[in-house]
Design an enzyme around this catalytic site. Structure first.
Site, PDB file in Angstrom:
ATOM      1  N   ARG A   2      32.137  40.922  25.004  1.00 12.17           N
ATOM      2  CA  ARG A   2      31.748  42.309  24.780  1.00 12.17           C
ATOM      3  C   ARG A   2      31.978  42.639  23.316  1.00 12.17           C
ATOM      4  NH1 ARG A   2      32.407  46.154  28.283  1.00 12.17           N
ATOM      5  NH2 ARG A   2      31.734  47.353  26.482  1.00 12.17           N
ATOM      6  N   ASP A  25      38.416  46.120  37.180  1.00 11.17           N
ATOM      7  CA  ASP A  25      39.791  46.625  37.155  1.00 11.17           C
ATOM      8  C   ASP A  25      40.193  47.256  38.500  1.00 11.17           C
ATOM      9  OD1 ASP A  25      42.282  47.311  36.157  1.00 11.17           O
ATOM     10  OD2 ASP A  25      41.510  48.539  34.511  1.00 11.17           O
ATOM     11  N   ASP A  53      39.991  41.757  29.485  1.00 11.96           N
ATOM     12  CA  ASP A  53      39.926  42.963  28.670  1.00 11.96           C
ATOM     13  C   ASP A  53      41.040  42.946  27.626  1.00 11.96           C
ATOM     14  OD1 ASP A  53      38.939  45.455  27.896  1.00 11.96           O
ATOM     15  OD2 ASP A  53      38.797  46.194  29.956  1.00 11.96           O
ATOM     16  N   LYS A  85      36.837  37.979  33.421  1.00 16.09           N
ATOM     17  CA  LYS A  85      36.617  38.962  32.356  1.00 16.09           C
ATOM     18  C   LYS A  85      37.985  39.407  31.876  1.00 16.09           C
ATOM     19  CE  LYS A  85      34.925  43.707  31.635  1.00 16.09           C
ATOM     20  NZ  LYS A  85      34.215  44.853  32.280  1.00 16.09           N
ATOM     21  N   SER A 121      36.649  40.452  25.958  1.00 15.78           N
ATOM     22  CA  SER A 121      36.395  41.760  25.348  1.00 15.78           C
ATOM     23  C   SER A 121      36.929  41.824  23.920  1.00 15.78           C
ATOM     24  CB  SER A 121      37.042  42.865  26.192  1.00 15.78           C
ATOM     25  OG  SER A 121      36.467  42.927  27.468  1.00 15.78           O
ATOM     26  N   ASP A 139      31.715  50.464  26.068  1.00 12.30           N
ATOM     27  CA  ASP A 139      31.344  50.414  27.484  1.00 12.30           C
ATOM     28  C   ASP A 139      30.063  51.211  27.714  1.00 12.30           C
ATOM     29  OD1 ASP A 139      33.675  49.057  27.919  1.00 12.30           O
ATOM     30  OD2 ASP A 139      34.644  50.622  29.101  1.00 12.30           O
TER      31      ASP A 139
END
Length: 431
Positions: A220, A85, A163, A161, A195, A224
């Site tokens: 995921r 990020d 999120d 990735k 995610s 985290d």
């Protein structure tokens, strides 16, 4: 099918409606991805004036790419250098495209990708299926999915990735499969890390792992990771408490992701670092380091560069291991079946006092009768020959530490059959 249509449906049903069969046909991540990821170690540090060495900037990624290429990582399989990020500008450009922060990434993401590729590596980037990323940067709303996929492909990005901050369950049910289709449509191979299940609690009925494996290369499932042993333990506890659901979902091209390796940072002891590496390997987890490779200690580097460990992690069968024993002595045993009838065993101590001598036999661990094995200790390299299934043996496991074995049958060309027993885990069978 938009969010209004999906609203009110159970997520698994909404997903099934939103997804054509076999959406993900990219042939990627046939073994768990390996590389480096910025987030845990460097977070959202964007103050390059006060902290130019550690801020999220092209300099950080150029330097980490150099380290992967020059310090032996690349040859072992650590090939991805992944931006997380806080890389982008706070606004999209006039055409609605995502753009990198012009001060921190003055040469742009394509130039960074070109540099990474020239070093024999691959570049990953971060997006968020929502109005904003978790760090407050522009997200990928449903109307931007195709555009952002095309942008990433044009830049030469090799992994995304995605999120899930600032989005609803209905938007995720539509958007995650839509991004899989959009990435495939670009014609550029991009590994897809989702995610999604983490935002839906990680478990059925909200998460359908059969369908998820058709959408994402890795995902995921849970919280985290933080730079602490408590965090590592909480992830282990959740994954193995739910192994009956999670373990069958993993395989070549689709992996459970318990999050980054924090070895080489500040929160784990030497024994705990060895444990994270061994347990992530037995889980067939992606090995994505998040540490400063410019200053990593020799001991941490040795753990992360263990060749036999990496060979086990990258085993082409892609079977995720299971916990098969929990002892009152706080010793736990984990088994991962491997190709060519080999196996990996991890003996893990949850004790905090003194080294514990644990005695058992392969027969007690459900190995086949009358088999003979050669055993190699993954960390020490020590080899034991002629271990029979019925022979008792002892291992000394340090507090919060592991002993990890690589076992392979000798004398006959055995073949392994994979079995799943809901409570006992695997029972290796040699035919």
């Amino acid at each position: 099918m938009g969010p209004a249509v999906l609203s009110g449906l159970p997520l698994a049903l909404a997903l099934a409606l939103a997804l054509p069969s076999a959406a993900l046909e990219n042939g990627l991540a046939l073994t768990p991805p390996m590389g480096w990821l910025a987030w845990e170690r460097f977070r959202c540090n964007v103050d390059c004036r006060a902290d130019p060495r550690n801020c999220i900037s092209e300099t950080l990624f150029f330097e980490m790419a150099d380290r992967l290429a020059e310090d032996g990582w690349r040859e072992l399989g650590y090939k991805y250098i992944n931006i997380d990020d806080c890389w982008s500008a706070k606004k999209r450009d006039a055409a609605g495209r995502l753009v990198p922060d012009p001060e921190r990434f003055p040469r742009g993401i394509k130039a960074l990708a070109d540099y990474v590729h020239a070093r024999g590596l691959k570049l990953g980037i971060y997006g968020d299926l929502g109005t904003l990323t978790c760090g407050g940067y522009p997200g990928t709303t449903l109307d931007r999915v195709k555009q952002d996929a095309q942008t990433f492909a044009e830049w030469g990005v090799d992994m995304l990735k995605l999120d899930g901050c600032y989005s609803s369950g209905e938007e995720q049910a539509e958007g995650y499969p839509e991004m899989a289709r959009a990435l495939n449509a670009t014609g550029h191979p991009i590994v897809y890390s989702c995610s999604w299940p983490a935002y839906q609690g990680g478990l059925p009925p909200k998460v359908n792992y059969t369908i998820l494996a058709e959408v994402c290369n890795l995902w995921r499932n849970y919280d985290d990771i933080q730079d602490s042993w408590d965090s590592v333990l909480s992830i282990l506890d959740w994954f193995f408490a739910n192994q009956d659901v999670l373990q069958p979902a993993a395989g070549p091209g689709h992996w459970n992701d318990p999050d980054m390796l924090v070895i080489g940072n500040f929160g784990l002891s030497y024994e705990q670092s060895r444990s994270q590496m061994a347990l992530w390997t037995v889980m067939a987890a992606p090995l994505l380091m998040s540490t400063d490779l410019r200053t990593i200690s020799p001991s941490a580097k040795e753990i992360l560069q263990n060749r036999l460990m990496i060979q086990i992690n990258q085993d082409p069968l892609g079977i995720q291991g299971r916990r098969i024993v929990k002892e009152k002595s706080l010793i736990e045993v984990f088994l991962r079946p491997l190709s060519q009838a080999a196996s990996a065993l991890v003996f893990f101590s949850r004790r905090a006092d003194i080294p514990y001598v644990y005695t058992t036999s392969l027969a007690k661990l459900h190995f086949p009768e009358d088999a003979v094995y050669e055993v190699q200790d993954v960390y020490s390299g020590e080899i034991t020959r002629g271990l029979k299934t019925g022979d008792n043996f002892s291992v000394t496991v340090n507090p919060w530490g592991v002993v990890m074995w690589y076992l392979y049958p000798v004398a006959q060309p055995w073949r392994i059959v994979r079995q799943r027993a809901p409570h006992e885990g695997f029972r290796p069978v040699l035919l």
